[in-house]
Design an enzyme around this catalytic site. Structure first.
Site, PDB file in Angstrom:
ATOM      1  N   HIS A 183       0.844  -1.202   0.000  1.00  0.00           N
ATOM      2  CA  HIS A 183       0.000   0.000   0.000  1.00  0.00           C
ATOM      3  C   HIS A 183       0.873   1.242   0.000  1.00  0.00           C
ATOM      4  O   HIS A 183       2.091   1.143   0.142  1.00  0.00           O
ATOM      5  CB  HIS A 183      -1.006  -0.013   1.163  1.00  0.00           C
ATOM      6  CG  HIS A 183      -0.411   0.120   2.532  1.00  0.00           C
ATOM      7  ND1 HIS A 183       0.401  -0.831   3.100  1.00  0.00           N
ATOM      8  CD2 HIS A 183      -0.495   1.113   3.462  1.00  0.00           C
ATOM      9  CE1 HIS A 183       0.770  -0.445   4.304  1.00  0.00           C
ATOM     10  NE2 HIS A 183       0.243   0.750   4.561  1.00  0.00           N
ATOM     11  N   HIS A 207       1.436   4.004   1.837  1.00  0.00           N
ATOM     12  CA  HIS A 207       1.966   4.801   2.944  1.00  0.00           C
ATOM     13  C   HIS A 207       3.493   4.935   2.862  1.00  0.00           C
ATOM     14  O   HIS A 207       4.189   4.007   2.449  1.00  0.00           O
ATOM     15  CB  HIS A 207       1.549   4.198   4.287  1.00  0.00           C
ATOM     16  CG  HIS A 207       0.106   4.434   4.610  1.00  0.00           C
ATOM     17  ND1 HIS A 207      -0.583   3.697   5.549  1.00  0.00           N
ATOM     18  CD2 HIS A 207      -0.780   5.342   4.117  1.00  0.00           C
ATOM     19  CE1 HIS A 207      -1.841   4.141   5.627  1.00  0.00           C
ATOM     20  NE2 HIS A 207      -1.980   5.135   4.765  1.00  0.00           N
ATOM     21  N   ASP A 234       5.919   4.872   4.920  1.00  0.00           N
ATOM     22  CA  ASP A 234       6.812   3.920   5.587  1.00  0.00           C
ATOM     23  C   ASP A 234       6.871   2.583   4.847  1.00  0.00           C
ATOM     24  O   ASP A 234       7.570   1.662   5.283  1.00  0.00           O
ATOM     25  CB  ASP A 234       6.425   3.731   7.071  1.00  0.00           C
ATOM     26  CG  ASP A 234       5.056   3.116   7.266  1.00  0.00           C
ATOM     27  OD1 ASP A 234       4.090   3.556   6.613  1.00  0.00           O
ATOM     28  OD2 ASP A 234       4.937   2.178   8.075  1.00  0.00           O
ATOM     29  N   HIS A 235       6.163   2.486   3.714  1.00  0.00           N
ATOM     30  CA  HIS A 235       6.190   1.275   2.894  1.00  0.00           C
ATOM     31  C   HIS A 235       6.778   1.516   1.499  1.00  0.00           C
ATOM     32  O   HIS A 235       7.189   0.570   0.840  1.00  0.00           O
ATOM     33  CB  HIS A 235       4.782   0.678   2.778  1.00  0.00           C
ATOM     34  CG  HIS A 235       4.212   0.287   4.111  1.00  0.00           C
ATOM     35  ND1 HIS A 235       4.023  -1.015   4.498  1.00  0.00           N
ATOM     36  CD2 HIS A 235       3.838   1.044   5.168  1.00  0.00           C
ATOM     37  CE1 HIS A 235       3.550  -1.048   5.738  1.00  0.00           C
ATOM     38  NE2 HIS A 235       3.428   0.201   6.161  1.00  0.00           N
ATOM     39  N   HIS A 254      -7.296  -0.972   5.888  1.00  0.00           N
ATOM     40  CA  HIS A 254      -6.283  -0.008   6.357  1.00  0.00           C
ATOM     41  C   HIS A 254      -6.193   1.133   5.339  1.00  0.00           C
ATOM     42  O   HIS A 254      -6.298   2.308   5.684  1.00  0.00           O
ATOM     43  CB  HIS A 254      -4.962  -0.731   6.528  1.00  0.00           C
ATOM     44  CG  HIS A 254      -3.808   0.136   6.933  1.00  0.00           C
ATOM     45  ND1 HIS A 254      -3.716   0.722   8.170  1.00  0.00           N
ATOM     46  CD2 HIS A 254      -2.687   0.513   6.250  1.00  0.00           C
ATOM     47  CE1 HIS A 254      -2.585   1.429   8.230  1.00  0.00           C
ATOM     48  NE2 HIS A 254      -1.955   1.321   7.083  1.00  0.00           N
ATOM     49  N   ASP A 307       0.043  -3.769   6.365  1.00  0.00           N
ATOM     50  CA  ASP A 307      -0.569  -3.265   7.603  1.00  0.00           C
ATOM     51  C   ASP A 307      -2.014  -3.749   7.754  1.00  0.00           C
ATOM     52  O   ASP A 307      -2.856  -3.052   8.325  1.00  0.00           O
ATOM     53  CB  ASP A 307      -0.556  -1.728   7.626  1.00  0.00           C
ATOM     54  CG  ASP A 307       0.844  -1.163   7.834  1.00  0.00           C
ATOM     55  OD1 ASP A 307       1.777  -1.934   8.084  1.00  0.00           O
ATOM     56  OD2 ASP A 307       0.976   0.074   7.734  1.00  0.00           O
ATOM     57  N   HIS A 333       4.979  -4.435  10.838  1.00  0.00           N
ATOM     58  CA  HIS A 333       5.328  -3.730  12.083  1.00  0.00           C
ATOM     59  C   HIS A 333       5.489  -4.683  13.262  1.00  0.00           C
ATOM     60  O   HIS A 333       4.755  -5.666  13.382  1.00  0.00           O
ATOM     61  CB  HIS A 333       4.261  -2.682  12.440  1.00  0.00           C
ATOM     62  CG  HIS A 333       4.230  -1.518  11.497  1.00  0.00           C
ATOM     63  ND1 HIS A 333       5.036  -0.413  11.647  1.00  0.00           N
ATOM     64  CD2 HIS A 333       3.500  -1.298  10.377  1.00  0.00           C
ATOM     65  CE1 HIS A 333       4.787   0.458  10.668  1.00  0.00           C
ATOM     66  NE2 HIS A 333       3.862  -0.059   9.876  1.00  0.00           N
TER      67      HIS A 333
HETATM   68 FE    FE Z   1       2.931   0.940   8.088  1.00  0.00          FE
HETATM   69 ZN    ZN Z   2       0.136   1.764   6.548  1.00  0.00          ZN
END
Ligand code: FE
Ligand code: ZN
Length: 255
Positions: free
Chosen positions: A52, A54, A56-57, A108, A129, A167
């Protein structure tokens, strides 16, 4: 095929699969740990898998392109750094000679996908996530009913499936799980195990689908204890989506 969890940021893992020559990574939010691992093992990066959009990905995707000989696989429904190879539910990709199937798992984010490899002795799930050990992702874009369905699809994967979440939220998730099911013996045993792993500096992941079905309250919305607890927390009814919605709302405010 070897599986490694590369720590990134405060609590992310960038999953790497490699065969000693070629490597793929999942959700590289930061290029640094990936480049270090590629160099340490003299590996060629042949694909990037994204679940996805985001940051942090995907934050490391563009910085990895000079090292990449192959595609960036990404969910068709989201804005991912271009160029990428868009994927939809049911699509299949070949990674290091193994076939991975794509599943839509909205909740998410609206376009979140998961990657599943089912034809090995130890199947693999890269779920971003969506599913965490003992918990699940926050509902930023999806409805509780969507996320409940996504999690049910993941829970139906083979028992031995290795659950590769992005995570390290396990211990805090398990504190919430214990509030939902104070008398779940499997949960208590797993919590002790995870506390020891973290104390030794090791990841609690990957988990297994069979284990998550025993300890993860978000996969247990049909259990009587979980239903009763959800009703006490204001669930509007006993159906799976209603129980899930109440648990997710409670968890959002759980300290
Ligand atoms: Fe994340
Ligand atoms: Zn995420």
């Amino acid at each position: 095929m070897k599986l490694a969890a590369l720590p990134a940021f405060a609590d992310n893992y960038i999953w790497m699969l490699h065969d000693g020559v070629e490597a793929v990574v999942v959700d590289p939010g930061d290029e640094g740990p990936v480049i270090a691992a590629l160099d340490a093992m003299s590996l060629q990066l042949t694909a990037i898998l994204v679940t996805h959009y985001h940051a942090d990905h995907v934050g490391g995707v563009d910085a990895l392109r000079p090292r990449l000989r192959g595609p960036v696989y990404a969910p068709a429904g989201e804005t991912i750094p271009e160029p990428n190879h868009p994927l939809m539910d049911g699509d299949q990709i070949q990674v290091l000679g193994h076939r991975f199937q794509v599943m839509d798992v909205p909740g998410h984010t609206a376009g979140h996908i998961a990657y599943v490899q089912q034809d090995a002795e130890a199947p693999l799930l890269f779920c971003g996530d969506t599913l965490f050990s003992g918990g699940c992702g926050r509902l930023f874009e999806g409805t509780p009913a969507q996320m409940h369905l996504s999690l049910q699809r993941l829970a139906a994967l083979p028992d031995s499936t290795q659950v590769c979440c992005t995570h390290e939220y396990t211990l805090s998730n398990l504190r919430f799980a214990a509030a939902v099911e104070p008398h779940n013996a499997a949960l208590q045993a797993y919590t002790a195990h995870c506390q020891a792993e973290r104390a030794a500096g090791r990841p609690t992941l990957p988990s297994r689908i069979a284990l998550e079905r025993q300890i993860n309250p978000f996969l247990r919305s049909a259990e009587t204890t979980v239903v009763d607890t959800a009703l006490a927390q204001g669930a509007s009814g006993r159906s799976g989506p209603e129980v899930f919605a109440a648990l997710r709302r409670w968890k959002d405010n759980f300290r």
